[in-house]
Scaffold this active site. Structure first.
Site, PDB file in Angstrom:
ATOM      1  N   HIS A  20      36.125 -10.441  56.658  1.00 48.48           N
ATOM      2  CA  HIS A  20      36.223  -9.158  55.941  1.00 48.48           C
ATOM      3  C   HIS A  20      36.476  -9.408  54.452  1.00 48.48           C
ATOM      4  CE1 HIS A  20      37.504  -4.706  56.165  1.00 48.48           C
ATOM      5  NE2 HIS A  20      37.423  -5.036  54.878  1.00 48.48           N
ATOM      6  N   HIS A  22      34.653  -8.080  50.525  1.00 53.35           N
ATOM      7  CA  HIS A  22      33.646  -7.241  49.853  1.00 53.35           C
ATOM      8  C   HIS A  22      33.063  -7.953  48.630  1.00 53.35           C
ATOM      9  CE1 HIS A  22      34.588  -3.367  51.972  1.00 53.35           C
ATOM     10  NE2 HIS A  22      35.688  -4.039  52.242  1.00 53.35           N
ATOM     11  N   ASP A  24      31.497  -6.656  46.031  1.00 49.75           N
ATOM     12  CA  ASP A  24      31.739  -6.023  44.728  1.00 49.75           C
ATOM     13  C   ASP A  24      33.214  -6.058  44.321  1.00 49.75           C
ATOM     14  OD1 ASP A  24      32.537  -4.206  46.623  1.00 49.75           O
ATOM     15  OD2 ASP A  24      31.710  -2.461  45.601  1.00 49.75           O
ATOM     16  N   GLY A 171      34.647   3.130  52.810  1.00 50.33           N
ATOM     17  CA  GLY A 171      34.862   4.332  52.006  1.00 50.33           C
ATOM     18  C   GLY A 171      36.169   5.022  52.342  1.00 50.33           C
ATOM     19  N   HIS A 198      35.899   0.267  59.091  1.00 48.25           N
ATOM     20  CA  HIS A 198      37.224   0.385  58.489  1.00 48.25           C
ATOM     21  C   HIS A 198      37.953   1.563  59.140  1.00 48.25           C
ATOM     22  CE1 HIS A 198      35.481  -2.002  55.217  1.00 48.25           C
ATOM     23  NE2 HIS A 198      36.665  -2.088  54.638  1.00 48.25           N
ATOM     24  N   GLU A 201      43.878   2.259  58.186  1.00 50.42           N
ATOM     25  CA  GLU A 201      44.441   1.716  56.953  1.00 50.42           C
ATOM     26  C   GLU A 201      45.034   2.882  56.153  1.00 50.42           C
ATOM     27  OE1 GLU A 201      41.613   0.624  53.991  1.00 50.42           O
ATOM     28  OE2 GLU A 201      42.989  -0.646  52.878  1.00 50.42           O
ATOM     29  N   ASP A 279      39.771  -9.324  51.904  1.00 49.89           N
ATOM     30  CA  ASP A 279      39.247  -7.994  51.562  1.00 49.89           C
ATOM     31  C   ASP A 279      38.614  -7.982  50.163  1.00 49.89           C
ATOM     32  OD1 ASP A 279      38.608  -5.375  52.151  1.00 49.89           O
ATOM     33  OD2 ASP A 279      40.605  -4.563  51.807  1.00 49.89           O
TER      34      ASP A 279
HETATM   35 ZN   LIG Z   1      37.483  -3.629  53.317  1.00 48.90          ZN
END
Ligand SMILES: [Zn+2]
Length: 337
Positions: A20, A22, A24, A171, A198, A201, A279
């Site tokens: 996991h 990202h 960006d 998102g 996701h 959280e 993450d």
């Molecule tokens: Zn994430």
């Protein structure tokens, strides 16, 4: 400082699996240099990273802005992915799954297939340079229209033999229930695409239960707030769901106030299948080695815990089963002694 790790071992050379992370949120300074935008370390930190504990979501989003803005051309996407692979390898990662939302890289006029061509080119270059393996997970977004998300599923299907290994729902969890995207993920299941999502959280057990019931993912991104419901914990175990846990990220955005409050150790002791993830490598800023040092200090985790969670990550990786025994052998060898 979240945790004082000065006395902990470094873990850099230990082999790791990361599921996991990202794209960006993990743009490196080296990538910016290669793109002709050299930036000093202090300036990079100021612009591209968020505080270890953000006071509000704006602090966090502000740090993603420059990375997102930089990743709107084919060369930028290719070089960022290549450099991310090199950063993963330098961190001891031997297998990774890198995720991104293709629609968010179209501000420069790229088509979705051009975005994919650039990222897969960088992935191949990074794999060639480092010898590590990685797959891509395409993110549908809760705050995007389902029709746009459906194109992400079809895109993942088209690129499945060229680097894509699965799909995700990302998102704003708190403001956008998963129900709107049920048909989107029904389509993913029809196409046989592995699904992660996701949940648990920014929102609690109800959101997790909704995602599990409606989207039927094989893995959950975060999922840590399952600790608030015994029923949910039992169901996660019964369904053999894997949780992609990102402790420092949770603390950074205020899900937990302190590292010692994070439920990862309690979840591990209860025998849940979970992996350790960053993450967001740049926005944090964080490496998996640093995350392991924090776990070692905060919860006394040792080789046994780290190896077990890496083997769980590999077992639940969206990667060909035939390729897993060799990776598993490297994990066992690298964590022995
Ligand atoms: Zn994430």
């Amino acid at each position: 400082m979240l945790v004082d790790v000065t006395a902990a071992p470094t873990f850099t050379s230990r082999p790791k699996v990361e599921l996991h992370v990202h794209l960006d949120c993990s743009l490196t300074r080296r990538a910016l240099n290669r793109l002709g935008n050299p930036i000093g370390e202090a300036e990079f930190r100021r612009l591209y990273t968020a505080p270890e504990r953000c006071d509000n979501l704006m602090d966090y989003l502000r740090a993603i802005g420059p990375s997102a803005a930089a990743l709107q051309t084919a060369p930028a996407l290719a070089i960022a992915t290549d450099e991310m692979m090199r950063a993963l390898a330098a961190d001891g990662v031997i297998h990774a799954e890198i995720r991104f939302a293709p629609h968010t890289h179209q501000r420069g006029g790229l088509s979705l297939d051009q975005v994919m061509a650039a990222v897969t080119e960088g992935l191949a270059a990074g794999a060639e340079a480092t010898g590590i393996t990685a797959g891509l997970i395409l993110c549908a977004l809760r705050d995007y229209p389902p029709e746009a998300n459906l194109t992400v599923i079809e895109l993942a299907h088209r690129w499945r033999d060229r680097g894509v290994v699965g799909v995700d729902l990302a998102g704003d969890e708190a403001g956008h229930p998963a129900a709107a995207n049920r048909a989107v993920f029904d389509r993913a299941h029809v196409l046989g695409l592995p699904v992660t999502a996701h949940a648990g959280e920014a929102a609690g057990p109800d959101s997790l239960a909704e995602v599990m019931a409606l989207l039927a993912p094989a893995r959950i991104g975060h999922g840590v707030r399952a600790i608030e419901s015994e029923d949910l914990l039992a169901e996660i175990k019964a369904r053999n769901l894997h949780l992609e846990v990102c402790p420092s990220s949770n603390i950074q955005v205020g899900v937990y106030s302190d590292y010692a409050d994070h439920p990862i150790d309690r979840m591990s002791r209860r025998g849940l299948s979970l992996s350790i993830n960053t993450d967001a490598r740049t926005v944090a800023p964080l490496s998996l080695s640093l995350e392991y040092r924090r776990l070692a200090v905060a919860f006394g985790w040792q080789t046994g815990e780290f190896l077990a969670h890496n083997l769980e990550a590999l077992r639940h990786a969206f990667w060909p089963e035939a390729a897993k025994p060799a990776l598993g052998g490297r994990l066992v060898e690298g964590w022995s002694g």
